[in-house]
Design an enzyme around this catalytic site. Structure first.
Site, PDB file in Angstrom:
ATOM      1  N   HIS A  95      49.696  43.305  39.178  1.00  0.00           N
ATOM      2  CA  HIS A  95      48.671  42.274  39.364  1.00  0.00           C
ATOM      3  C   HIS A  95      47.787  42.537  40.583  1.00  0.00           C
ATOM      4  O   HIS A  95      46.609  42.165  40.592  1.00  0.00           O
ATOM      5  CB  HIS A  95      49.333  40.900  39.485  1.00  0.00           C
ATOM      6  CG  HIS A  95      49.901  40.410  38.184  1.00  0.00           C
ATOM      7  ND1 HIS A  95      49.127  39.883  37.181  1.00  0.00           N
ATOM      8  CD2 HIS A  95      51.176  40.408  37.712  1.00  0.00           C
ATOM      9  CE1 HIS A  95      49.883  39.544  36.155  1.00  0.00           C
ATOM     10  NE2 HIS A  95      51.132  39.853  36.443  1.00  0.00           N
TER      11      HIS A  95
ATOM     12  N   ASN B  89      47.224  45.016  33.738  1.00  0.00           N
ATOM     13  CA  ASN B  89      48.144  44.366  34.676  1.00  0.00           C
ATOM     14  C   ASN B  89      49.582  44.833  34.456  1.00  0.00           C
ATOM     15  O   ASN B  89      50.334  45.071  35.413  1.00  0.00           O
ATOM     16  CB  ASN B  89      48.080  42.848  34.522  1.00  0.00           C
ATOM     17  CG  ASN B  89      46.987  42.215  35.379  1.00  0.00           C
ATOM     18  OD1 ASN B  89      46.570  42.791  36.376  1.00  0.00           O
ATOM     19  ND2 ASN B  89      46.512  41.057  34.975  1.00  0.00           N
TER      20      ASN B  89
ATOM     21  N   ASP C   7      34.045  40.830  28.844  1.00  0.00           N
ATOM     22  CA  ASP C   7      35.480  40.769  28.991  1.00  0.00           C
ATOM     23  C   ASP C   7      36.018  42.173  29.268  1.00  0.00           C
ATOM     24  O   ASP C   7      35.586  43.145  28.639  1.00  0.00           O
ATOM     25  CB  ASP C   7      36.090  40.223  27.682  1.00  0.00           C
ATOM     26  CG  ASP C   7      37.506  39.753  27.871  1.00  0.00           C
ATOM     27  OD1 ASP C   7      37.701  38.568  28.102  1.00  0.00           O
ATOM     28  OD2 ASP C   7      38.422  40.598  27.776  1.00  0.00           O
TER      29      ASP C   7
ATOM     30  N   GLU D 272      39.822  37.434  33.034  1.00  0.00           N
ATOM     31  CA  GLU D 272      39.084  38.699  33.106  1.00  0.00           C
ATOM     32  C   GLU D 272      37.712  38.604  32.448  1.00  0.00           C
ATOM     33  O   GLU D 272      37.058  39.620  32.183  1.00  0.00           O
ATOM     34  CB  GLU D 272      39.898  39.819  32.427  1.00  0.00           C
ATOM     35  CG  GLU D 272      40.027  39.718  30.923  1.00  0.00           C
ATOM     36  CD  GLU D 272      41.194  38.838  30.468  1.00  0.00           C
ATOM     37  OE1 GLU D 272      41.605  38.973  29.307  1.00  0.00           O
ATOM     38  OE2 GLU D 272      41.674  38.017  31.275  1.00  0.00           O
TER      39      GLU D 272
ATOM     40  N   ASP E 166      43.821  42.555  40.340  1.00  0.00           N
ATOM     41  CA  ASP E 166      42.883  41.777  41.162  1.00  0.00           C
ATOM     42  C   ASP E 166      41.786  42.675  41.725  1.00  0.00           C
ATOM     43  O   ASP E 166      40.598  42.311  41.725  1.00  0.00           O
ATOM     44  CB  ASP E 166      43.618  41.092  42.311  1.00  0.00           C
ATOM     45  CG  ASP E 166      44.475  39.922  41.843  1.00  0.00           C
ATOM     46  OD1 ASP E 166      44.313  39.498  40.679  1.00  0.00           O
ATOM     47  OD2 ASP E 166      45.295  39.440  42.649  1.00  0.00           O
TER      48      ASP E 166
END
Length: 330
Positions: A213, A208, A200, A244, A217
């Site tokens: 965002h 973010n 993770d 994630e 990404d």
């Protein structure tokens, strides 16, 4: 009309006969029907012509000096194979042996001398119609093969898309689940170890919130790429498990081997030096990883392996993140 069937150009007929008078009469009769006509005087010339240009049909005299029509027909079959045009043998011989021989060497049909012109006309039309139908059939089959190949390619691409995460390019959750079941059954049969890494991105929500965002990404794409680079065997699988979170399936891998892969992934992510000022454990992007290893058995299911890897990941987060916690399932 047969002529219109062969696109805008009338069919080309090759007349092969050593008798000049009959050759001229045959040519005129065919031209009167609207065909293009070329004539030669013997079998050698016929073979030479067909090597340069292929007619749609050949009217071939059976009895010629040097090379008779039977020999010429056989050589045409050898020379042109499946592309050989229909051969209408013209012969004064009407005995059973000659007729059988004509068909044996590849003639499509025959007419006897003296020629009945109405019969010849209809047989020429029929043979050309059959040839055109065969050409159409071959083209249709070729088109079908091409479409089938295209369909297979599309299906392969669709299958790939079904199994690939659209953002990161690694396997998706569905592919992960299917592969884990396959490897679990294989492990049951072979009694070999199966390792699973769950990892993770630490404080990814904060990432973010800090960078947006779009940057998030891109970060996930880089993480996925690094994870894939650290698994090298064809049977190993990296997948995006959700958000994630990523998962790595390592068949035939003991705890020590899984630990080495997990540590390499964590180190490689740190080496990217992706800034993360929203993290509470580092100023760069880091991973927490949980590893579980088991020898698959019919007494438990693959869900147990996922659950234990998740627990190990939770412990890694609880104990400070940016680390690997491993569990061996007895």
């Amino acid at each position: 009309m047969i002529e219109s069937s062969f696109a805008s150009t009338p069919p080309l007929i090759l007349v092969v006969d050593d008798e000049k008078t009959l050759r001229i009469i045959l040519c005129r009769a065919m031209e009167k029907e609207g065909y293009r006509v070329v004539s030669v005087a013997d079998g050698e010339e016929a073979l030479a012509f067909c090597q340069q240009q292929q007619p749609e049909m050949i009217l071939l005299d059976a009895m010629m000096p040097s090379m008779d029509g039977f020999t010429c027909c056989a050589k045409l079959q050898t020379l042109l194979g499946d592309d050989c045009p229909p051969v209408l043998m013209i012969t004064a011989l009407d005995d059973r042996g000659s007729v059988d021989l004509a068909f044996e060497v590849g003639a499509t049909d025959y007419v006897t001398k003296p020629i009945h012109w109405a019969v010849l006309r209809q047989r020429v039309r029929r043979l050309l119609a059959e040839r055109w139908a065969m050409i159409q059939l071959r083209q249709s089959l070729e088109k079908q093969r091409s479409l089938t190949k295209q369909l297979e390619t599309v299906n392969q691409e669709l299958q790939r898309l079904v199994n690939v995460d659209g953002l990161t390019g690694v396997a998706n959750r569905r592919c992960f689940s299917d592969r884990l079941q396959i490897e679990w059954r294989r492990g049951v049969r072979s009694c070999s170890s199966l390792s699973l890494i769950m990892c993770d991105v630490d404080f990814f929500k904060a990432y973010n919130d800090t960078y947006g965002h779009q940057a998030g990404d891109f970060c996930l794409q880089q993480v996925a790429k690094v994870i894939e680079q650290n698994i090298r065997r064809p049977a190993d699988l990296a997948a995006r498990y959700g958000g994630e979170e990523f998962a790595v399936i390592l068949p035939d891998t003991k705890l020590e081997g899984g630990m080495e892969v997990a540590k390499n992934i964590r180190t490689s992510i740190a080496a990217l030096n992706i800034p993360h000022h929203g993290s509470q454990v580092s100023d760069i992007v880091t991973l927490s990883l949980g590893l579980a290893t088991v020898i698959p058995s019919t007494k438990i299911s693959h869900d147990t392996l996922i659950s234990e890897a998740d627990k190990a990941l939770y412990q890694a987060k609880q104990s400070g993140r940016n680390r690997v916690i491993a569990k061996l399932i007895a």
